[in-house]
Design an enzyme around this catalytic site. Structure first.
Site, mmCIF file in Angstrom:
data_model
loop_
_atom_site.group_PDB
_atom_site.id
_atom_site.type_symbol
_atom_site.label_atom_id
_atom_site.label_comp_id
_atom_site.label_asym_id
_atom_site.label_seq_id
_atom_site.Cartn_x
_atom_site.Cartn_y
_atom_site.Cartn_z
ATOM 1 N N ARG A 1 -5.780 -28.418 -8.089
ATOM 2 C CA ARG A 1 -6.718 -27.366 -7.551
ATOM 3 C C ARG A 1 -6.551 -25.836 -8.228
ATOM 4 N NH1 ARG A 1 -5.603 -27.599 -1.647
ATOM 5 N NH2 ARG A 1 -3.646 -27.899 -2.586
ATOM 6 N N ARG B 1 2.245 5.808 -15.530
ATOM 7 C CA ARG B 1 2.194 6.464 -14.422
ATOM 8 C C ARG B 1 3.667 6.983 -13.903
ATOM 9 N NH1 ARG B 1 -2.723 5.959 -12.064
ATOM 10 N NH2 ARG B 1 -4.262 4.611 -13.174
ATOM 11 N N HIS C 1 6.999 8.820 -10.004
ATOM 12 C CA HIS C 1 6.541 9.412 -8.762
ATOM 13 C C HIS C 1 7.727 9.127 -7.516
ATOM 14 C CE1 HIS C 1 2.485 8.846 -10.533
ATOM 15 N NE2 HIS C 1 3.058 9.935 -10.888
ATOM 16 N N LYS D 1 8.764 0.563 -2.063
ATOM 17 C CA LYS D 1 7.568 -0.310 -2.425
ATOM 18 C C LYS D 1 8.048 -1.733 -2.897
ATOM 19 C CE LYS D 1 5.883 4.339 -4.466
ATOM 20 N NZ LYS D 1 5.850 5.042 -5.646
ATOM 21 N N HIS E 1 9.531 6.070 -8.980
ATOM 22 C CA HIS E 1 9.054 4.948 -9.523
ATOM 23 C C HIS E 1 7.852 5.253 -10.625
ATOM 24 C CE1 HIS E 1 5.511 1.998 -9.371
ATOM 25 N NE2 HIS E 1 6.548 1.098 -10.065
ATOM 26 N N TYR F 1 0.940 -2.473 -5.126
ATOM 27 C CA TYR F 1 2.184 -2.047 -4.318
ATOM 28 C C TYR F 1 1.973 -1.943 -2.900
ATOM 29 C CZ TYR F 1 0.760 2.558 -6.422
ATOM 30 O OH TYR F 1 0.166 3.639 -6.833
ATOM 31 N N ASP G 1 4.399 15.183 -2.614
ATOM 32 C CA ASP G 1 4.295 14.469 -3.599
ATOM 33 C C ASP G 1 5.264 15.060 -4.849
ATOM 34 O OD1 ASP G 1 3.390 12.600 -5.258
ATOM 35 O OD2 ASP G 1 1.837 13.823 -5.861
ATOM 36 N N LYS H 1 -1.384 15.841 -13.963
ATOM 37 C CA LYS H 1 -0.328 15.976 -13.036
ATOM 38 C C LYS H 1 1.106 15.563 -13.649
ATOM 39 C CE LYS H 1 1.279 13.354 -9.199
ATOM 40 N NZ LYS H 1 1.123 12.366 -8.084
ATOM 41 N N ASP H 2 1.018 14.356 -14.174
ATOM 42 C CA ASP H 2 2.315 13.727 -14.547
ATOM 43 C C ASP H 2 2.912 14.491 -15.843
ATOM 44 O OD1 ASP H 2 2.250 11.846 -12.806
ATOM 45 O OD2 ASP H 2 1.604 10.154 -14.073
#
Length: 185
Positions: free
Chosen positions: A24, A59, A62, A71, A118, A131, A142, A169-170
């Site tokens: 299946r 990304r 952070h 996480k 991360h 996550y 942040d 931002k990054d």
């Protein structure tokens, strides 16, 4: 049967989920609180996020300076290179990083405890990852560290992407040295 594989950084764990396949299709169990707890991971999820990104997106790195998030990261479609940096002041691996490929094919997951930064680099178009987070997102706390910080010297697979795509931002995140000076003293 889940498999919990230790890494070279204490409490950072690569997890192979429970899989069952037959004619299946496939059933995958990514999380069961009691089994995780029996294996040293006491994760109470406050929120789950889904992200879809194009190839070349980076990304992170952070983190939240207060209300740190544990996480559990997994990829549902595509492939990415996932990185965790130990920022626990009293850790013998403070400032060390760990990287791993997570993909829909290898089905591996990465558990990142509280006290880590991360980040990830997307290696296939339309990669979707999830996550589970132990804390909610608090915009006032942040923060992060530049993905290409010279002190951390992370070996990102940049040769596998044509263009690196960063958010504004990054681009403005701290260097590791500035982060340590401002938040770890």
């Amino acid at each position: 049967m889940f498999r919990f594989n230790e890494t070279n950084i204490k409490d950072l764990v690569v997890i192979e989920p429970f899989l069952f396949s037959d004619e299946r299709g496939t059933l995958k169990k990514s999380f069961e609180k009691n089994i995780f707890r029996e294996n040293g991971i006491d994760l109470t999820a406050m929120e789950e996020l889904e992200t879809t990104s194009q190839k070349g997106v980076i990304r992170g790195l952070h983190l939240q300076t207060k209300h740190s998030q544990a996480k559990l990261i997994r990829v549902a479609r595509g492939e990415m290179y996932d990185v965790a940096v130990d920022l626990r002041k009293d850790s013998e691996t403070f400032g060390r990083w760990f990287g791993i490929r997570l993909s829909e094919k290898n089905r591996k997951m990465l558990y990142i405890p509280e006290g880590f930064a991360h980040g990830c680099m997307i290696l296939e178009e339309h990669t979707t990852f999830y996550y589970l987070c132990s804390q909610s997102y608090y915009p006032g706390f942040d923060s992060g560290i530049l993905w290409n910080d010279e002190t951390l010297n992370i070996s990102w697979p940049v040769d596998e992407v044509e263009n690196i795509i960063l958010s504004e931002k990054d681009r403005r995140l701290h260097t590791f040295h500035k982060f340590v000076t401002d938040f770890c003293s």
